[in-house]
Motif scaffolding. Structure first.
Motif, PDB file in Angstrom:
ATOM      1  N   TYR A 151      36.410 -38.395 -67.737  1.00 40.31           N
ATOM      2  CA  TYR A 151      37.620 -39.136 -67.400  1.00 40.31           C
ATOM      3  C   TYR A 151      37.313 -40.614 -67.161  1.00 40.31           C
ATOM      4  O   TYR A 151      36.242 -40.976 -66.665  1.00 40.31           O
ATOM      5  CB  TYR A 151      38.244 -38.584 -66.116  1.00 40.31           C
ATOM      6  CG  TYR A 151      38.871 -37.221 -66.233  1.00 40.31           C
ATOM      7  CD1 TYR A 151      40.209 -37.078 -66.583  1.00 40.31           C
ATOM      8  CD2 TYR A 151      38.138 -36.067 -65.959  1.00 40.31           C
ATOM      9  CE1 TYR A 151      40.791 -35.824 -66.659  1.00 40.31           C
ATOM     10  CE2 TYR A 151      38.715 -34.810 -66.032  1.00 40.31           C
ATOM     11  CZ  TYR A 151      40.045 -34.695 -66.383  1.00 40.31           C
ATOM     12  OH  TYR A 151      40.624 -33.449 -66.455  1.00 40.31           O
ATOM     13  N   LEU A 169      41.658 -39.916 -64.393  1.00 42.98           N
ATOM     14  CA  LEU A 169      42.864 -40.482 -65.006  1.00 42.98           C
ATOM     15  C   LEU A 169      43.197 -39.819 -66.335  1.00 42.98           C
ATOM     16  O   LEU A 169      42.345 -39.677 -67.219  1.00 42.98           O
ATOM     17  CB  LEU A 169      42.677 -41.982 -65.245  1.00 42.98           C
ATOM     18  CG  LEU A 169      43.902 -42.706 -65.835  1.00 42.98           C
ATOM     19  CD1 LEU A 169      45.018 -42.801 -64.803  1.00 42.98           C
ATOM     20  CD2 LEU A 169      43.521 -44.091 -66.337  1.00 42.98           C
ATOM     21  N   THR A 170      44.466 -39.454 -66.468  1.00 45.81           N
ATOM     22  CA  THR A 170      45.041 -39.072 -67.753  1.00 45.81           C
ATOM     23  C   THR A 170      46.070 -40.136 -68.118  1.00 45.81           C
ATOM     24  O   THR A 170      46.873 -40.535 -67.278  1.00 45.81           O
ATOM     25  CB  THR A 170      45.723 -37.696 -67.677  1.00 45.81           C
ATOM     26  OG1 THR A 170      44.746 -36.701 -67.357  1.00 45.81           O
ATOM     27  CG2 THR A 170      46.380 -37.332 -68.995  1.00 45.81           C
ATOM     28  N   LYS A 174      42.742 -37.482 -71.978  1.00 47.15           N
ATOM     29  CA  LYS A 174      41.931 -37.219 -70.799  1.00 47.15           C
ATOM     30  C   LYS A 174      40.514 -37.744 -71.015  1.00 47.15           C
ATOM     31  O   LYS A 174      39.983 -38.464 -70.179  1.00 47.15           O
ATOM     32  CB  LYS A 174      41.899 -35.719 -70.485  1.00 47.15           C
ATOM     33  CG  LYS A 174      43.234 -35.144 -70.019  1.00 47.15           C
ATOM     34  CD  LYS A 174      43.109 -33.655 -69.725  1.00 47.15           C
ATOM     35  CE  LYS A 174      44.423 -33.072 -69.214  1.00 47.15           C
ATOM     36  NZ  LYS A 174      44.729 -33.506 -67.839  1.00 47.15           N
ATOM     37  N   THR A 200      47.840 -33.447 -62.123  1.00 50.10           N
ATOM     38  CA  THR A 200      48.219 -34.858 -62.061  1.00 50.10           C
ATOM     39  C   THR A 200      49.719 -34.999 -61.854  1.00 50.10           C
ATOM     40  O   THR A 200      50.488 -34.081 -62.144  1.00 50.10           O
ATOM     41  CB  THR A 200      47.843 -35.602 -63.356  1.00 50.10           C
ATOM     42  OG1 THR A 200      48.630 -35.099 -64.436  1.00 50.10           O
ATOM     43  CG2 THR A 200      46.370 -35.444 -63.683  1.00 50.10           C
ATOM     44  N   HIS A 231      48.598 -41.224 -65.155  1.00 47.41           N
ATOM     45  CA  HIS A 231      48.732 -40.005 -64.367  1.00 47.41           C
ATOM     46  C   HIS A 231      47.379 -39.662 -63.735  1.00 47.41           C
ATOM     47  O   HIS A 231      46.533 -39.015 -64.362  1.00 47.41           O
ATOM     48  CB  HIS A 231      49.207 -38.847 -65.250  1.00 47.41           C
ATOM     49  CG  HIS A 231      50.573 -39.038 -65.826  1.00 47.41           C
ATOM     50  ND1 HIS A 231      51.646 -38.252 -65.470  1.00 47.41           N
ATOM     51  CD2 HIS A 231      51.057 -39.925 -66.737  1.00 47.41           C
ATOM     52  CE1 HIS A 231      52.727 -38.638 -66.131  1.00 47.41           C
ATOM     53  NE2 HIS A 231      52.388 -39.660 -66.911  1.00 47.41           N
ATOM     54  N   PRO A 232      47.133 -40.101 -62.505  1.00 50.19           N
ATOM     55  CA  PRO A 232      45.861 -39.799 -61.847  1.00 50.19           C
ATOM     56  C   PRO A 232      45.865 -38.416 -61.210  1.00 50.19           C
ATOM     57  O   PRO A 232      46.921 -37.834 -60.924  1.00 50.19           O
ATOM     58  CB  PRO A 232      45.766 -40.884 -60.771  1.00 50.19           C
ATOM     59  CG  PRO A 232      47.205 -41.160 -60.425  1.00 50.19           C
ATOM     60  CD  PRO A 232      47.983 -40.988 -61.705  1.00 50.19           C
ATOM     61  N   SER A 233      44.665 -37.893 -60.979  1.00 49.59           N
ATOM     62  CA  SER A 233      44.534 -36.629 -60.263  1.00 49.59           C
ATOM     63  C   SER A 233      45.000 -36.802 -58.824  1.00 49.59           C
ATOM     64  O   SER A 233      45.064 -37.922 -58.288  1.00 49.59           O
ATOM     65  CB  SER A 233      43.084 -36.143 -60.291  1.00 49.59           C
ATOM     66  OG  SER A 233      42.221 -37.077 -59.663  1.00 49.59           O
ATOM     67  N   CYS A 291      45.316 -45.109 -58.343  1.00 41.92           N
ATOM     68  CA  CYS A 291      44.519 -44.627 -59.477  1.00 41.92           C
ATOM     69  C   CYS A 291      43.019 -44.724 -59.201  1.00 41.92           C
ATOM     70  O   CYS A 291      42.241 -43.938 -59.747  1.00 41.92           O
ATOM     71  CB  CYS A 291      44.835 -45.442 -60.728  1.00 41.92           C
ATOM     72  SG  CYS A 291      46.539 -45.295 -61.323  1.00 41.92           S
ATOM     73  N   ARG A 329      40.079 -41.895 -59.010  1.00 41.69           N
ATOM     74  CA  ARG A 329      40.685 -40.614 -59.373  1.00 41.69           C
ATOM     75  C   ARG A 329      40.482 -40.366 -60.871  1.00 41.69           C
ATOM     76  O   ARG A 329      40.252 -41.293 -61.643  1.00 41.69           O
ATOM     77  CB  ARG A 329      42.171 -40.597 -59.034  1.00 41.69           C
ATOM     78  CG  ARG A 329      42.485 -40.948 -57.579  1.00 41.69           C
ATOM     79  CD  ARG A 329      43.897 -40.587 -57.250  1.00 41.69           C
ATOM     80  NE  ARG A 329      44.351 -41.175 -55.987  1.00 41.69           N
ATOM     81  CZ  ARG A 329      45.412 -40.755 -55.302  1.00 41.69           C
ATOM     82  NH1 ARG A 329      46.125 -39.730 -55.761  1.00 41.69           N
ATOM     83  NH2 ARG A 329      45.776 -41.333 -54.184  1.00 41.69           N
TER      84      ARG A 329
END
Length: 294
Positions: free
Chosen positions: A93, A56-57, A73, A229, A114-116, A51, A54
């Motif tokens: 983000y 992050l969602t 987001k 993601t 859920h990272p990019s 993570c 990156r």
């Protein structure tokens, strides 16, 4: 677990409020917010590397699994002073860097991370992650499908690590060297996906629309774009049994393990037993394979 005081935890010198610590987040498993924060602290050395830096969602469940949820987001306000952010496409983000940020998000009932697929400010992928997405809620062939894809990658000279999504699917991770592009990953993904779909037409499909897939497993090679993601390795999932997205040994795939086998109540024991599997694998020569594609 970090040192605690009434109504808060202190981590690396940062005091983080803890609200409703006895709230049940996974009722079927008896996992309260207090237990969840303890599990996040145990997972942090494994989760954070996938993570860090990156975009992050998170998916938040204020009333626990089974209640209403929402994707977040944009970083919520006000932000603690230790939380860093990065902006892209008019979205601010969160950068999930260290344990204080993780536990702060845990207190907000962020149950999934859920990272990019790329670092903030970069247009290049961090890894190649093949997503095998079942069309059925219960897919007994998912490990068979993962083994087939793993075999094809091996025939191309590429080692990989499978992981459960924590839901119904499996992702297969191939570490890559800096310089590989998202376009290149889509090209090699389409090549491998088309190959397995032609060899095993009753098992795989490249059809994007779920309604047109029947009972086949979708080989998602189109996931590789900036801003996309996927569930991070070692993220918990908001499923009734508190499953965790867990890297696997290929021998476990051959034994047809179930994604339900790995969850918050046993993940610490597993990590003590097998350790971190993805980080042991060096970057693979994906660029050499891409260069040979027709």
């Amino acid at each position: 677990m970090p040192a605690t005081i009434k109504g808060s935890i202190t981590v690396d010198g940062h005091e983080i409020a803890v609200t409703n610590p006895e709230k049940l987040l996974w009722p079927e498993c008896g996992i309260t917010k207090r237990i969840y924060l303890q599990k996040l602290a145990a997972l942090s050395p494994y989760l954070l590397p996938y993570c860090r830096d990156r975009l992050l969602t998170v998916i938040r469940y204020p009333h626990g699994v089974g209640g209403m949820s929402f994707y977040q987001k944009n970083a919520p306000e006000p932000l603690p002073p230790f939380v860093r952010t990065a902006s892209q496409d008019n979205i601010t983000y969160i950068l999930l860097q260290e344990l204080p940020e993780l536990l702060w998000l845990g207190n907000l009932a962020a149950l999934e991370f859920h990272p990019s697929l790329h670092y903030a400010g970069s247009s290049l992928p961090c890894e190649w992650m093949i997503d095998l997405d079942p069309s059925m809620d219960v897919e007994p062939r998912i490990m068979e499908a993962a083994a087939i894809v793993g075999g094809v990658l091996k025939s191309l000279g590429l080692q990989s690590v499978p992981k459960t999504s924590g839901a119904t699917g499996v992702q297969i991770i191939v570490p890559v060297s800096p310089g590989v592009t998202f376009e290149g990953l889509r090209r090699i993904g389409h090549f491998v996906g088309r190959f397995v779909a032609e060899k095993h037409p009753g098992l795989f499909t490249l059809e994007r629309l779920k309604k047109n897939r029947g009972d086949k497993i979708y080989f998602d090679y189109l996931q590789h774009y900036g801003g996309k993601t996927l569930a991070a390795p070692y993220t918990p999932r908001a499923r009734p049994l508190a499953t965790v997205s867990t890297p696997l040994l290929w021998e476990e795939v051959e034994r047809n393990v179930s994604p339900l086998d790995f969850h918050l109540l046993n993940i610490e024991e597993r990590l003590r037993s097998v350790g971190e599997l993805i980080g042991k694998l060096p970057p693979q020569p994906v660029e050499d394979v891409i260069a040979r594609l027709p």
